[in-house]
Design an enzyme around this catalytic site. Structure first.
Site, PDB file in Angstrom:
ATOM      1  N   TYR A  95      29.912   1.024 -23.021  1.00 46.08           N
ATOM      2  CA  TYR A  95      29.028   0.674 -24.141  1.00 46.08           C
ATOM      3  C   TYR A  95      29.072   1.750 -25.211  1.00 46.08           C
ATOM      4  O   TYR A  95      28.092   2.447 -25.480  1.00 46.08           O
ATOM      5  CB  TYR A  95      27.599   0.407 -23.671  1.00 46.08           C
ATOM      6  CG  TYR A  95      26.990   1.393 -22.706  1.00 46.08           C
ATOM      7  CD1 TYR A  95      26.102   2.365 -23.150  1.00 46.08           C
ATOM      8  CD2 TYR A  95      27.275   1.331 -21.347  1.00 46.08           C
ATOM      9  CE1 TYR A  95      25.525   3.259 -22.263  1.00 46.08           C
ATOM     10  CE2 TYR A  95      26.705   2.215 -20.453  1.00 46.08           C
ATOM     11  CZ  TYR A  95      25.825   3.177 -20.918  1.00 46.08           C
ATOM     12  OH  TYR A  95      25.255   4.063 -20.031  1.00 46.08           O
ATOM     13  N   TYR A 156      29.429  -4.424 -27.788  1.00 45.99           N
ATOM     14  CA  TYR A 156      28.842  -4.422 -26.447  1.00 45.99           C
ATOM     15  C   TYR A 156      27.906  -5.607 -26.253  1.00 45.99           C
ATOM     16  O   TYR A 156      27.973  -6.311 -25.237  1.00 45.99           O
ATOM     17  CB  TYR A 156      28.089  -3.105 -26.236  1.00 45.99           C
ATOM     18  CG  TYR A 156      27.359  -3.004 -24.924  1.00 45.99           C
ATOM     19  CD1 TYR A 156      28.054  -2.896 -23.724  1.00 45.99           C
ATOM     20  CD2 TYR A 156      25.966  -2.996 -24.877  1.00 45.99           C
ATOM     21  CE1 TYR A 156      27.388  -2.785 -22.507  1.00 45.99           C
ATOM     22  CE2 TYR A 156      25.289  -2.879 -23.677  1.00 45.99           C
ATOM     23  CZ  TYR A 156      26.007  -2.778 -22.494  1.00 45.99           C
ATOM     24  OH  TYR A 156      25.336  -2.675 -21.296  1.00 45.99           O
TER      25      TYR A 156
END
Length: 251
Positions: A95, A156
């Protein structure tokens, strides 16, 4: 509420098991009496030591979940070692906080390959063995960002939203075969990776300020939900995304 006692020993795969939530998931499943294979590209000595110290059995497998051939071989390694496969926890992911305008095509593809294509490859390879057992639990680790949409995590968030869709559709595809598919959506959790990235520079404090439960989430906060969705008594729970984020998002 389903029981979390040691009612049956199952075989579980946890991806991204070297550290963070993946390590906690592996230790938790082993503590329930399941034999666990941890998959990661990094060394899993710490995870292995924790599982063994808890009296569990752990098989470390070095594999990149974005490589189809390697994933197929890793599944066969687990089945050869343990004789079956029942639980798949798709946890491996990245992420990186990147402004949308600065996100390159390579950045985008890297996030999608690991976060979305990886679970597809792992689940596809594992599914014949879950079908053969007539029982299975697929658990996809998504994120509360799918309900919040933070501006520095567009790639993400998109990858995890896709994994929610994957969860719902696959649940319909395999529900008649004794296999459930659910997603767990943690909030920002105190892992080493989060501390270096989205939690840095006051990130934990900003997230905590939005929560109904005013404390920072720890890995332990997610573990009861993992036990619940993997439980023998949870066969009627499928296609769901369980949001475990202290109440920062309601849906």
């Amino acid at each position: 509420m389903p029981s979390t006692s040691r009612v049956a020993s199952r075989i579980a795969v946890v991806t991204g098991a070297a550290r963070g939530l993946g390590q906690e998931f592996a230790v938790t499943l082993a503590g329930l009496g399941h034999r666990v294979a941890g998959w990661d590209v990094d060394n899993q000595a710490e995870t292995s030591a924790r599982v063994v110290a808890a009296g569990g059995e752990f098989l470390p497998v070095t594999v990149d979940v974005t490589h189809p051939v390697a994933v197929e071989a890793a599944v066969e390694q687990v089945v050869d070692a343990f004789g079956a496969l029942h639980i798949v926890v798709n946890n491996a992911g990245i992420y990186p906080p990147i402004a949308f305008e600065e996100t390159t095509v390579d950045d985008w593809r890297r996030v999608m390959r690991l976060n979305l294509e990886g679970p597809f490859l792992v689940t596809r390879a594992a599914l014949p063995h879950l079908r053969a057992a007539g029982w299975g639990r697929v658990v996809n680790i998504v994120s509360a960002v799918v309900f919040l949409g933070p501006p520095d995590l567009v790639a993400y968030t998109t990858s995890k939203a896709g994994l929610v869709g994957f969860t719902r559709a696959l649940a319909n595809a395999v529900g008649a075969e004794g296999i459930t598919v659910n997603a767990i959506a943690p909030g920002l959790t105190t892992t080493a990776t989060a501390a270096r990235t989205t939690g840095a520079g006051g990130g934990f404090e900003r997230v905590r300020a939005r929560q109904a439960v005013p404390r920072t989430e720890s890995p332990a906060d997610v573990l009861s939900t993992l036990r619940y969705v993997c439980d023998e008594g949870s066969g009627f729970l499928t296609g769901q995304t369980l949001n475990v984020d202290g109440g920062s998002a309601f849906h």
